[in-house]
Design a protein around this motif. Sequence first.
Motif, PDB file in Angstrom:
ATOM      1  N   PHE A  39       0.835  -1.198   0.000  1.00 51.64           N
ATOM      2  CA  PHE A  39       0.000   0.000   0.000  1.00 51.64           C
ATOM      3  C   PHE A  39       0.872   1.252   0.000  1.00 51.64           C
ATOM      4  O   PHE A  39       1.859   1.338   0.729  1.00 51.64           O
ATOM      5  N   ASN A  68       0.894   5.606   0.208  1.00 48.41           N
ATOM      6  CA  ASN A  68       0.120   6.805   0.505  1.00 48.41           C
ATOM      7  C   ASN A  68       0.078   7.671  -0.758  1.00 48.41           C
ATOM      8  O   ASN A  68       0.771   7.388  -1.744  1.00 48.41           O
ATOM      9  N   GLY A 125      -7.241   0.373  -4.230  1.00 50.38           N
ATOM     10  CA  GLY A 125      -7.249   0.269  -2.769  1.00 50.38           C
ATOM     11  C   GLY A 125      -8.533  -0.306  -2.222  1.00 50.38           C
ATOM     12  O   GLY A 125      -8.824  -0.172  -1.045  1.00 50.38           O
ATOM     13  N   ARG A 174      -5.168   5.134   0.490  1.00 50.55           N
ATOM     14  CA  ARG A 174      -4.018   4.236   0.369  1.00 50.55           C
ATOM     15  C   ARG A 174      -4.349   3.138  -0.642  1.00 50.55           C
ATOM     16  O   ARG A 174      -5.378   2.464  -0.529  1.00 50.55           O
ATOM     17  N   LYS A 175      -3.457   2.969  -1.628  1.00 48.21           N
ATOM     18  CA  LYS A 175      -3.706   1.990  -2.677  1.00 48.21           C
ATOM     19  C   LYS A 175      -2.452   1.153  -2.924  1.00 48.21           C
ATOM     20  O   LYS A 175      -1.333   1.635  -2.756  1.00 48.21           O
ATOM     21  N   ARG A 176      -2.664  -0.093  -3.346  1.00 50.48           N
ATOM     22  CA  ARG A 176      -1.553  -0.911  -3.813  1.00 50.48           C
ATOM     23  C   ARG A 176      -1.303  -0.578  -5.283  1.00 50.48           C
ATOM     24  O   ARG A 176      -2.219  -0.184  -6.015  1.00 50.48           O
ATOM     25  N   LEU A 196      -6.401  -8.030  -2.084  1.00 48.36           N
ATOM     26  CA  LEU A 196      -6.929  -7.264  -0.960  1.00 48.36           C
ATOM     27  C   LEU A 196      -8.001  -8.059  -0.221  1.00 48.36           C
ATOM     28  O   LEU A 196      -8.727  -8.856  -0.823  1.00 48.36           O
ATOM     29  N   SER A 199       2.504  -0.246   5.541  1.00 45.11           N
ATOM     30  CA  SER A 199       2.343  -0.547   4.115  1.00 45.11           C
ATOM     31  C   SER A 199       1.578  -1.838   3.848  1.00 45.11           C
ATOM     32  O   SER A 199       1.280  -2.152   2.696  1.00 45.11           O
ATOM     33  N   GLY A 253      -4.484  -0.979   4.198  1.00 43.87           N
ATOM     34  CA  GLY A 253      -4.914   0.225   3.511  1.00 43.87           C
ATOM     35  C   GLY A 253      -5.778   1.112   4.379  1.00 43.87           C
ATOM     36  O   GLY A 253      -5.484   1.347   5.550  1.00 43.87           O
ATOM     37  N   ASP A 254      -6.878   1.578   3.812  1.00 42.44           N
ATOM     38  CA  ASP A 254      -7.733   2.530   4.517  1.00 42.44           C
ATOM     39  C   ASP A 254      -8.439   1.880   5.702  1.00 42.44           C
ATOM     40  O   ASP A 254      -8.858   0.711   5.636  1.00 42.44           O
TER      41      ASP A 254
END
Length: 257
Positions: A36, A38, A61, A68-70, A87, A118, A121-122
Motif C-alpha cells: 500500500f 500513501n 485500494g 491508500r492503494k496498492r 486485498l 504498508s 490500507g484505509d
Amino acid sequence: MSIYQHFRKEEHAFIDQIISWRDQVKSEYRYKLLDFLNPREKTIVQSVIGTKDEVKCAFWGGYEEAERKRAILYPDYYEPSADDYELVLFKVNYPAKFIQLEHRQVLGALMGLGLKRSKFGDIIINGSNVQFIAAAQIADYIKLNFNQVGKTHITLEEILFDELTLSEQKGYEQTITVSSMRLDTILAEIFHLSRQKVLPYIKNQLVTVNWKIIEDPAYLCHEGDVISIRGFGRSKINKIDGMTKKEKWRLIVEKRK
C-alpha cells in the motif's frame, strides 16, 4: 534531466526502489505487486514510471476514492484485474452501544501487532461501523492476533467488498498568511497554536508531512504537502497564492478531521 531533481532528498531512496522494480518487470516480463502506498508515494511512482515506457502502473485500494492503494507495475501486454491486488476487507465487531472506536485507536492497535503500515490500507469508520482493508498475505495473521483495540475486545469478520460502507469526508478550505514556509510557522497558523506549543508535538514525533514523521521545526513545506498533528486532524496546502503587501505568504489550505 535527472528525475531526482523534482523530488526531495529523502525521497531519492524510494525512487531508486521504483526504478529497480521497473527494471525487474522489464527483464522478467511479468507484473510486480507493491504494498500500500500513501498519495505522495503514489505520485512518485506515477512520475517515475510515466506513460511512454514499456512498463506501466495501475493502483487500487478496494474502492475508487481510497487514500491508500496498492500499485501494480506491469508490462504493456498485461491488463491488471482487481484480484491481482490481493486485498481483503475486514469488519470490526465490538460493543458499539458502550464505546465508539476512533481511527487512531484502530491504527495504533494494528501497528501494535508488529505490522508495517504498508501492509494495510484505509481504515473506514462510518458511525459505529468500522472496517479496514489489508493485504491478503497478512489476513491469517490478523485473524489470529487482532482481538483488542485499546481495552476493548473485538472480533473480526472478513466480508465482501460489496459490503464496504464509506464515510463522508468533510473538509473546508481557508486562506492563511504566514511569514515563512517553515513547518512550525504553518502548523501554528493552521491549528491556531503558538509556535512554542507546536514545538513539543514536532519533537515528540506527532507531526507528519506527506505521511512521514518530521522532527525539524524548520522543515520547509511546499504546495501540495499534507500536514497533520496527531489529535488535531490533517490539512493540505492546496495552493501558494502569492505574497501579501506585508510580504507574507498567502496559502489556501484544506482542513479535514
